[in-house]
Every structure is written in structure tokens, then in C-alpha cells.
Write an enzyme that holds these catalytic residues in place. Structure first.
Site, PDB file in Angstrom:
ATOM      1  N   SER A 192       0.824  -1.342  -0.085  1.00  0.00           N
ATOM      2  CA  SER A 192       0.109   0.057  -0.001  1.00  0.00           C
ATOM      3  C   SER A 192       0.819   1.450   0.081  1.00  0.00           C
ATOM      4  O   SER A 192       1.538   1.306  -0.937  1.00  0.00           O
ATOM      5  CB  SER A 192      -0.842   0.010   1.053  1.00  0.00           C
ATOM      6  OG  SER A 192      -1.869   0.783   0.907  1.00  0.00           O
ATOM      7  N   ASP A 346     -10.257  -3.221  -5.153  1.00  0.00           N
ATOM      8  CA  ASP A 346      -9.456  -2.217  -4.375  1.00  0.00           C
ATOM      9  C   ASP A 346      -9.301  -1.063  -5.393  1.00  0.00           C
ATOM     10  O   ASP A 346      -9.058  -1.055  -6.474  1.00  0.00           O
ATOM     11  CB  ASP A 346      -7.890  -3.246  -4.509  1.00  0.00           C
ATOM     12  CG  ASP A 346      -6.883  -2.068  -3.581  1.00  0.00           C
ATOM     13  OD1 ASP A 346      -6.988  -0.981  -3.436  1.00  0.00           O
ATOM     14  OD2 ASP A 346      -5.550  -2.646  -3.808  1.00  0.00           O
ATOM     15  N   HIS A 376      -8.217  -5.052  -0.798  1.00  0.00           N
ATOM     16  CA  HIS A 376      -6.993  -4.259  -0.229  1.00  0.00           C
ATOM     17  C   HIS A 376      -6.504  -4.677   1.102  1.00  0.00           C
ATOM     18  O   HIS A 376      -7.561  -4.667   1.997  1.00  0.00           O
ATOM     19  CB  HIS A 376      -7.418  -2.673  -0.170  1.00  0.00           C
ATOM     20  CG  HIS A 376      -6.157  -1.918  -0.014  1.00  0.00           C
ATOM     21  ND1 HIS A 376      -5.056  -1.598  -1.153  1.00  0.00           N
ATOM     22  CD2 HIS A 376      -5.608  -1.241   1.083  1.00  0.00           C
ATOM     23  CE1 HIS A 376      -4.198  -0.827  -0.507  1.00  0.00           C
ATOM     24  NE2 HIS A 376      -4.430  -0.919   0.839  1.00  0.00           N
TER      25      HIS A 376
END
Ligand SMILES: *[C@@H]1O[C@H](CO)[C@@H](O)[C@H](O)[C@H]1NC(C)=O
Length: 406
Positions: A192, A346, A376
């Protein structure tokens, strides 16, 4: 008495249903577990909004609760040796194989950058500790997990600079030697926002005239790569998906740069581009960069670009150290081979997919693993009670790639 009890039960049921139930696509496994997990994140987010509104504590300050709940004290055991160090003034955890030296063979190394939207998270969280240990054991690698400083207290470029200082420090000959690391086998990786920092570091190093040791690989797990178009098909499709709804991602982006809320509002309506950033929209043009199968039934419309009042222009949004997708091809060519993981559900899916296309076109070797039922953050959901099968599969595949490519 009794009817009061029933009323309370019904109310509780309604509230739970309101909080827990979320229309989650059928092809996501363990849907109910994900709904319950996400209801925790959503309740916390509402609480954080409420707290900020009342002026008690700012939004991210309350969201940090997640980091504390999952906090651990990393300890050494017979297989993994953990030490806390400072690399050029930045805190790091160094995980090494237990048997010191052993056969005297040099090891590979991974510099790992945790996720959390540059605002949350820590290397001292259960899932990151577990991942680092697994990498040490399965790869006989040294893992450097970086405790970079966070926004909003430390806006861009502080988090990036902390990470960059660590990587530069670690890549010095005598430091690598001290940890028995082979200078030809060092990777940078992160999930991320950590994937964003990893990609940015990989781009910055070849620009650095004094840099002698190069990275062998970069492994980017559902990375964040650009803030210019926050209305890509994946943002549109997944704006209400669990763990990372669009509002939260936009909040992370805006808080990375500034605490001024007007950037958040402009980003929410995708009207934050200036005439300057408009020239870079070609690098995030999903209609040209996504494979047909990723475009879905969405119509490309370039984000509007206006000449913004200079006080509203945030120069950093076009800085490649924040937005690695915004560099020209010439800066992609010298990059190390890449592993990119993306998830169907996501908002960041298309960031990763576009970067895969751009890197490939620039001649970089890319392994793009797309999880059609992925959401995610899944790779960090590997600890009871919020452990997901898909998280374990992702982790195994990721470590396998490192085993074969590092
Ligand atoms: C995006 O790409 C399409 C072609 O796929 C092109 O027609 C359009 O002009 C491009 N827009 C920008 C802003 O680069």
C-alpha cells in the site's frame, strides 16, 4: 420488562446489520468474516470523524488505535534474531537468521516498508512482524523493517526521506558486510503506502550520482502510485469496498501533503489538478495504459485541470517521490525487476496495473499477479481472528517470487 428486552435486541440487531452488512461481491471468499472485520474499521472511522468534529482528537489520531491494537514487541527466538537499530537516525527493526554466520555464505536482504496511508501503521504490528520472520526463515534473508515518521505530523517528504536515508545507509559496503548481505541481492518492498515508498526509492537510487550498490528487485503489494486521477475504473468500482474506501484513500493522499481540508474536498471531486499537473495526465491515462480486461464499462474522461489559485496549488502532488507513476519512460528504464500485486476489489488496482504496463513498455521485467477475489490489505490479514485464506496465499506467492528472483 420483556418487551424492553426484545426492543433492545432488535435495536442491537439493526445497528449490527447496519454496521456489519455491506454488499460484498460474491467472488470474495469469507465474505462474512470480511464484513465483520470491516465493520470494525468503519465504526472506528466514524468515531474518528466524530472526535475530530468535536475537536477532541484529529481523525488520524483516533485511527492510530488500529496500530496500537495490533502492536507487538518483536523478540528474538532460536530462528530469528531481532534488533532495534537507528540507520542514519531513523528507527529500524533488523531481523536476521538465528544461526549467526553459519556457513559464512552471504545472505539476501529485503528492506520492508509498512502500509497505512503514510499516516498509520508501524513495523511493530503483528502482521508485519510475522511477515518479516517468515521472510527470514524461508529466504535466509536479512529484513530491515523501517519505522519511518508519519503524516499528518510529518507531511511529505519526511516519510520518503526517512526511508531513503535508511536504504542509502544500508547499501553502504561496510554495513552490508556487517550483516553478511550480498550487495547483489537486495530488494525493497512494501504494501500500500509502503509500496508507494518502495517504488519511489527504487526510482530515486539510480538518479543518485554517488550510489554504487543497486537494488536487485522491487516488490510492490497493492501499491499507491498516483494522485492525479482519483476516478480510475478501480476507484469508481470499489469506492465502497472494505478496508480502503475511496474517502479514506483520498484522505490519506491529502493528509500526506497538507492538513488543509480544501485539498481533500478537491480530490474527492477529482478537481484538484492544476495546469501544471495536467501535462502529466498522460502518465496516468488509464484508457491508454490499462489492458482491455481492466477497463470495464467505464468511459475515459480526463480529470479537469484549472489554473488554481497559487495558494491552492500543491506542488508535491506531481513530485515523483510521492507519485512514482509520473516519471517519463527514461526514468523507468534503469529500474530493477518488479513484482506487482493487485486486487480486483481495491481502489488502487489500476495504479498497480498501469505501473506494470509502463514498466514493461520501458523494458523492465515485471511479474504482475492479480487476485480476482482480492481486497485491499489482504496480505496483512494473516493473524487470528482476522486471518483470511487469500492473505496466506498472497503471502506464499510473494515469498516464492522473492525466493526465485532475489
Ligand atoms: C488518453 O488516451 C486516449 C487514447 O486511449 C486519448 O484519446 C486521450 O487523448 C488521452 N488523454 C490524455 C489526457 O492523455
Amino acid at each position: 420488562m420483556r418487551s424492553k428486552g426484545i426492543f433492545l435486541l432488535l435495536l442491537l440487531g439493526a445497528l449490527t446489520a447496519y454496521y456489519v452488512y455491506l454488499p460484498i461481491p460474491d467472488d470474495i471468499e469469507e465474505r462474512w468474516k470480511l464484513m465483520v472485520t470491516d465493520s470494525f474499521f468503519r465504526s472506528l472511522s466514524h468515531l474518528a470523524d466524530f472526535s475530530e468534529m468535536l475537536g477532541l482528537k484529529d481523525y488520524m489520531g483516533v485511527m492510530m488505535f488500529i496500530t496500537f491494537v495490533e502492536g507487538v514487541v518483536p523478540v528474538s527466538d532460536e530462528r530469528v534474531h531481532v534488533t532495534e537499530e537507528a540507520f542514519d537516525g531513523v528507527e529500524v527493526l533488523v531481523y536476521e537468521p538465528g544461526q549467526q554466520g553459519g556457513d559464512g555464505e552471504l545472505r539476501r536482504a529485503v528492506v520492508y516498508l509498512h502500509g497505512g496511508g503514510w499516516c498509520l501503521g508501524s513495523s511493530r504490528m503483528g502482521p508485519y512482524d510475522l511477515l518479516a520472520r517468515q521472510m527470514v526463515i524461508e529466504l535466509s534473508a536479512v529484513v530491515v523493517s523501517v519505522e519511518y515518521r508519519l503524516a499528518p505530523e510529518h507531511h511529505f517528504p519526511v516519510p520518503f526521506e526517512d526511508v531513503y536515508r535508511v536504504v542509502k545507509h544500508f547499501l553502504q559496503g561496510q554495513v552490508l558486510a556487517q550483516y553478511h548481505v550480498d550487495p547483489d541481492r537486495v530488494a525493497v518492498s512494501g504494501d500500500s503506502a509502503g509500496g508507494n515508498l518502495a517504488a519511489a526509492v527504487a526510482q530515486q537510487l539510480p538518479q543518485d550520482p554517488g550510489q554504487r550498490v543497486a537494488l536487485k528487485a522491487q516488490a510492490l503489494l497493492y501499491p499507491v502510485l498516483q494522485p492525479l486521477d482519483l476516478n480510475t475504473p478501480s476507484y469508481q468500482q470499489n469506492q465502497h469496498m472494505p478496508i480502503l474506501p475511496k474517502t479514506l484513500m483520498v484522505r490519506f493522499w491529502s493528509e500526506y501533503f497538507t492538513s488543509d481540508k480544501s485539498l481533500f474536498r478537491a480530490m474527492m471531486s477529482n478537481s484538484h489538478n492544476s495546469l501544471e499537473s495536467a501535462g502529466l495526465l498522460k502518465f496516468v491515462n488509464w484508457s491508454a495504459l490499462l489492458p482491455e480486461s481492466f477497463r470495464r464499462p467505464y468511459e475515459y474522461r480526463a480529470p479537469v485541470a484549472e489554473s488554481l489559485d497559487p495558494s491552492r496549488t500543491i506542488a508535491s502532488i506531481v513530485d515523483p517521490r510521492a507519485s512514482p507513476l509520473l516519471v517519463p519512460d527514461s526514468r523507468l528504464r534503469p529500474l530493477p525487476k518488479a513484482y506487482i500485486l493487485t486486487c480486483e476489489y481495491d481502489v488502487l488496482r489500476d495504479d498497480g496495473a498501469m505501473y506494470a504496463t509502463r514498466l514493461r513498455r520501458a523494458g523492465v521485467e515485471v511479474t504482475h499477479e492479480h487476485y480476482s477475489g482480492g481486497f485491499h490489505g489482504a496480505l496483512m490479514f494473516t493473524l487470528w481472528p482476522t486471518d483470511f485464506e487469500i492473505g496466506h496465499r498472497m503471502k506464499d506467492n510473494y515469498i516464492r517470487w522473492l525466493k526465485q528472483n532475489l
